[in-house]
Write a protein that holds these residues in place. Structure first.
Motif, short mmCIF file in Angstrom:
data_model
loop_
_atom_site.label_atom_id
_atom_site.label_comp_id
_atom_site.label_asym_id
_atom_site.label_seq_id
_atom_site.Cartn_x
_atom_site.Cartn_y
_atom_site.Cartn_z
N PRO A 1 -21.83 -25.61 -7.45
CA PRO A 1 -22.36 -24.36 -8.03
C PRO A 1 -21.48 -23.18 -7.63
CG PRO A 1 -23.72 -25.07 -6.19
CD PRO A 1 -22.71 -26.15 -6.42
N PRO A 2 -21.53 -22.10 -8.41
CA PRO A 2 -20.74 -20.92 -8.04
C PRO A 2 -21.13 -20.43 -6.65
CG PRO A 2 -21.70 -20.65 -10.22
CD PRO A 2 -22.27 -21.89 -9.64
N SER A 3 -20.14 -19.99 -5.90
CA SER A 3 -20.40 -19.57 -4.52
C SER A 3 -20.97 -18.17 -4.44
CB SER A 3 -19.12 -19.66 -3.70
OG SER A 3 -18.14 -18.80 -4.25
N GLY A 4 -20.89 -17.42 -5.52
CA GLY A 4 -21.42 -16.06 -5.49
C GLY A 4 -21.10 -15.31 -6.76
N PRO A 5 -21.49 -14.05 -6.79
CA PRO A 5 -21.26 -13.26 -8.00
C PRO A 5 -19.78 -13.03 -8.29
CG PRO A 5 -22.33 -11.94 -6.30
CD PRO A 5 -22.23 -13.33 -5.79
N GLY A 6 -18.93 -13.19 -7.29
CA GLY A 6 -17.49 -13.03 -7.51
C GLY A 6 -16.94 -14.04 -8.49
N LEU B 1 -18.48 -15.24 -11.14
CA LEU B 1 -18.80 -14.76 -12.48
C LEU B 1 -17.82 -13.67 -12.90
CD1 LEU B 1 -20.58 -14.58 -15.00
CD2 LEU B 1 -21.99 -12.95 -13.75
N ILE B 2 -17.54 -12.75 -12.00
CA ILE B 2 -16.60 -11.67 -12.31
C ILE B 2 -15.22 -12.24 -12.59
CG2 ILE B 2 -15.44 -9.65 -11.34
CD1 ILE B 2 -18.12 -9.09 -9.86
N ASN B 3 -14.76 -13.21 -11.79
CA ASN B 3 -13.45 -13.83 -12.03
C ASN B 3 -13.42 -14.56 -13.36
OD1 ASN B 3 -12.39 -12.92 -9.63
ND2 ASN B 3 -12.96 -14.76 -8.49
N THR B 4 -14.51 -15.21 -13.73
CA THR B 4 -14.57 -15.90 -15.02
C THR B 4 -14.45 -14.92 -16.17
OG1 THR B 4 -15.96 -17.62 -14.06
CG2 THR B 4 -15.97 -17.43 -16.46
N VAL B 5 -15.17 -13.80 -16.10
CA VAL B 5 -15.10 -12.79 -17.15
C VAL B 5 -13.71 -12.17 -17.23
CG1 VAL B 5 -15.98 -10.53 -17.88
CG2 VAL B 5 -17.56 -12.30 -17.11
N VAL B 6 -13.12 -11.83 -16.08
CA VAL B 6 -11.78 -11.24 -16.07
C VAL B 6 -10.75 -12.23 -16.62
CG1 VAL B 6 -9.94 -10.41 -14.54
CG2 VAL B 6 -12.28 -9.59 -14.25
N ASP C 1 -8.53 -11.62 -19.86
CA ASP C 1 -7.10 -11.55 -19.57
C ASP C 1 -6.31 -12.61 -20.35
OD1 ASP C 1 -4.87 -10.50 -18.28
OD2 ASP C 1 -4.97 -12.02 -16.70
N SER C 2 -6.95 -13.69 -20.79
CA SER C 2 -6.25 -14.73 -21.52
C SER C 2 -5.94 -14.27 -22.95
CB SER C 2 -7.09 -16.01 -21.56
OG SER C 2 -8.26 -15.79 -22.29
#
Length: 193
Positions: free
Chosen positions: A26-31, A33-38, A42-43
């Protein structure tokens, strides 16, 4: 027959154990989610350059969360048409557009029409990404307790639209309304044509 049933039972047990031990973390934290959106924003997908580059009209629907307004959660339906498109250079993937837009907001599926606004937008189109800054003048059609003259407002904001297909996109936005100092965030999906 007993040997086949026994072998099938053992294989099913092995696959069940393997499926339970190979679960994704599972995701380790809200970071995360932010990295996924960025990473998504960015792609670049050059196959989707036509989504905003070859089409002049946008039609979108979404939801806005407004702080400081008469209704805190509204639905958006918007339409935008590019009046002028300018390419940065001859073979550049970046272009700029000047557009007119109109946005209606209502308060639910069968709710009241709460506001209507229209204005201009300035966009930068980079491959499958369209960044739009806009300024709209609007009228709160539903604002209990206010006088009709106090219902006029100016909204300035920014939308980031990312292509998901040759004619479809998703967007995120943020805005502020004056003179009553309301702020908001919006998200939704749209189509180009």
């Amino acid at each position: 027959m007993k040997k086949i049933l026994g072998l099938v039972s053992v294989l099913m047990f092995v696959f069940a154990v393997a499926a339970q031990t190979n679960t994704p973390t599972p995701p380790s934290g809200p970071g995360d989610l932010i990295n996924t959106v960025v990473t998504y924003l960015d792609s670049i997908n050059t196959n989707l350059d036509v989504t905003f580059g070859a089409n002049r009209f946008d039609l979108w629907s979404g939801i806005s969360s407004m702080q400081g307004g008469p209704i805190s959660l509204v639905n958006d339906v918007g339409f935008s048409g590019d009046l002028l498109k300018i390419s940065a250079a001859t073979n550049s993937a970046t272009s700029f557009a000047l557009s007119l837009e109109n946005v209606f907001r209502n308060s639910g599926v069968a709710g009241t029409l709460t506001s209507e606004q229209a204005g201009v937008g300035f966009s930068a189109i980079i491959h499958d990404l369209k960044l739009t800054a806009y300024a709209d003048g609007g009228n709160r059609l539903y604002d209990p307790g206010s006088r009709p003259g106090d219902r006029w407002y100016c909204e300035v904001g920014f939308r980031v639209k990312k292509a998901m297909g040759t004619h479809f996109y998703s967007y995120l936005g943020m805005f502020a309304q004056f003179p009553n100092s309301s702020q908001g965030f919006s998200a939704g999906m749209g189509a180009t044509f």
